[in-house]
Design a protein around this motif. Structure first.
Motif, short mmCIF file in Angstrom:
data_model
loop_
_atom_site.label_atom_id
_atom_site.label_comp_id
_atom_site.label_asym_id
_atom_site.label_seq_id
_atom_site.Cartn_x
_atom_site.Cartn_y
_atom_site.Cartn_z
N LEU A 19 0.82 -1.22 0.00
CA LEU A 19 0.00 0.00 0.00
C LEU A 19 0.85 1.26 0.00
N SER A 20 1.97 1.23 0.74
CA SER A 20 2.90 2.37 0.79
C SER A 20 2.18 3.68 1.12
N THR A 65 -4.95 -0.40 -6.49
CA THR A 65 -5.64 -0.19 -7.76
C THR A 65 -6.19 -1.52 -8.26
N SER A 66 -7.11 -1.47 -9.19
CA SER A 66 -7.70 -2.70 -9.73
C SER A 66 -6.65 -3.54 -10.45
N GLU A 67 -5.69 -2.87 -11.12
CA GLU A 67 -4.63 -3.60 -11.82
C GLU A 67 -3.74 -4.35 -10.82
N GLU A 68 -3.45 -3.70 -9.69
CA GLU A 68 -2.62 -4.33 -8.66
C GLU A 68 -3.33 -5.52 -8.04
N VAL A 69 -4.62 -5.38 -7.79
CA VAL A 69 -5.39 -6.48 -7.22
C VAL A 69 -5.41 -7.67 -8.16
N SER A 70 -5.58 -7.40 -9.45
CA SER A 70 -5.61 -8.48 -10.44
C SER A 70 -4.26 -9.18 -10.52
#
Length: 305
Positions: free
Chosen positions: A265-266, A272-277
């Protein structure tokens, strides 16, 4: 197959004296391929339950390959009622089922107070441990990794993953003799006294390196640093599929293998949705290392105390 074909067939004898012939009958008559076929339910044979192998034939082949032993073909005598082959399997049964020494003595028809039962079983448990060490510390090559890479990794573009490191804490009895030792045993993972180890397995689940057991207060990063020289076997340019605890350990690998971990998370409020995916893919494929550790935790004799 050639070794299995040469397995001598034990002769079936009438059950007589409890301390001698019963032992022979238990291991050499009941635990045969025919008996296992009659006692196979839902893909779980008696060999799987007792020894952790798929069949009696596979059990005999492993015992012969590792220790050079075959099932006895002669009746036991008063001086040696239990053969080396039988002690070997008794020890594997204790590992797999967690049987107490007294129960083992009763099964063998021996004196439950006889200390030789515990001594023999412990000796053979150590031999199984040495065999496991030989089979779990292996060299790996890029050619082997390319050949065994699972399709699930290829579908996600992770063709160059060479290992999945993971730490595991095993609970132990809390030592009270020394407060320093007591504190060094405490594990933040299981919130109890434990010992910790790290295992490295390939994407297809082959364990090729692991640390010894250390008191759980030591960090996983410290163990990777300590084990660094042994990790030179990881090919240059290949990636590790790791969890967040290993995110900055690439510097400890002689070949500087990159660590592919879930995002941080920093200071942000959410991912973001891209990070979750992307993280979902990593976490899903890391399940391989959990299955590898389950081979240990599924054995009653190796579970937490």
């Amino acid at each position: 197959n050639a070794a299995c074909a040469s397995i001598p067939r034990p002769r079936c004898r009438r059950r007589e004296k409890i301390g001698q012939i019963w032992v022979w009958k238990f291991f050499s008559t009941k635990l045969t391929s025919k008996w296992h076929k009659r006692n196979c339910r839902d893909k779980a044979s008696a060999a799987t339950t007792l020894f952790g192998f798929r069949s009696w034939k596979e059990t005999v082949c492993y015992v012969h390959a590792l220790f050079g032993l075959y099932p006895p073909t002669e009746l036991p005598n008063c001086k040696d009622p239990v053969s080396k082959f039988e002690w070997c399997l008794v020890a594997k049964t204790r590992i797999n089922c967690g049987l107490p020494y007294r129960t083992i003595a009763y099964i063998l028809g021996l004196n439950a107070e006889n200390s030789h039962v515990a001594e023999n079983v412990r000796w053979w448990v150590d031999r199984w441990g040495e065999a496991g060490e030989d089979l779990s510390i292996l060299d790996i090559t890029p050619e082997y990794l390319e050949h065994t890479c699972p399709q699930a990794f290829k579908d996600e573009g992770l063709n160059n993953v060479c290992a999945i490191p993971d730490g595991k804490d095993f609970k132990i009895y809390t030592p009270r003799n020394n407060t320093l030792f007591t504190r060094a045993c405490y594990s933040d993972k299981v919130h109890a006294s434990a010992v910790r180890c790290i295992s490295w397995c390939t994407p297809m689940g082959l364990s090729f390196e692991h640390t010894n057991l250390f008191l759980a207060r030591v960090s996983e990063k410290a163990l990777v640093e300590l084990w660094g020289p042994r990790l030179k076997k990881c090919p240059p340019g290949w990636t590790m599929l790791s969890d967040r605890g290993f995110w900055d350990t690439a510097r400890y690998y002689p070949n500087m293998n990159r660590q592919l971990t879930p995002k941080f998370l920093s200071g942000r409020s959410q991912f973001t949705s891209e990070e979750v995916s992307a993280d979902r893919t990593i976490c899903k494929l890391r399940y391989t290392c959990e299955v590898a550790f389950s081979r240990v935790t599924d054995s009653d004799g190796l579970k937490d105390v």
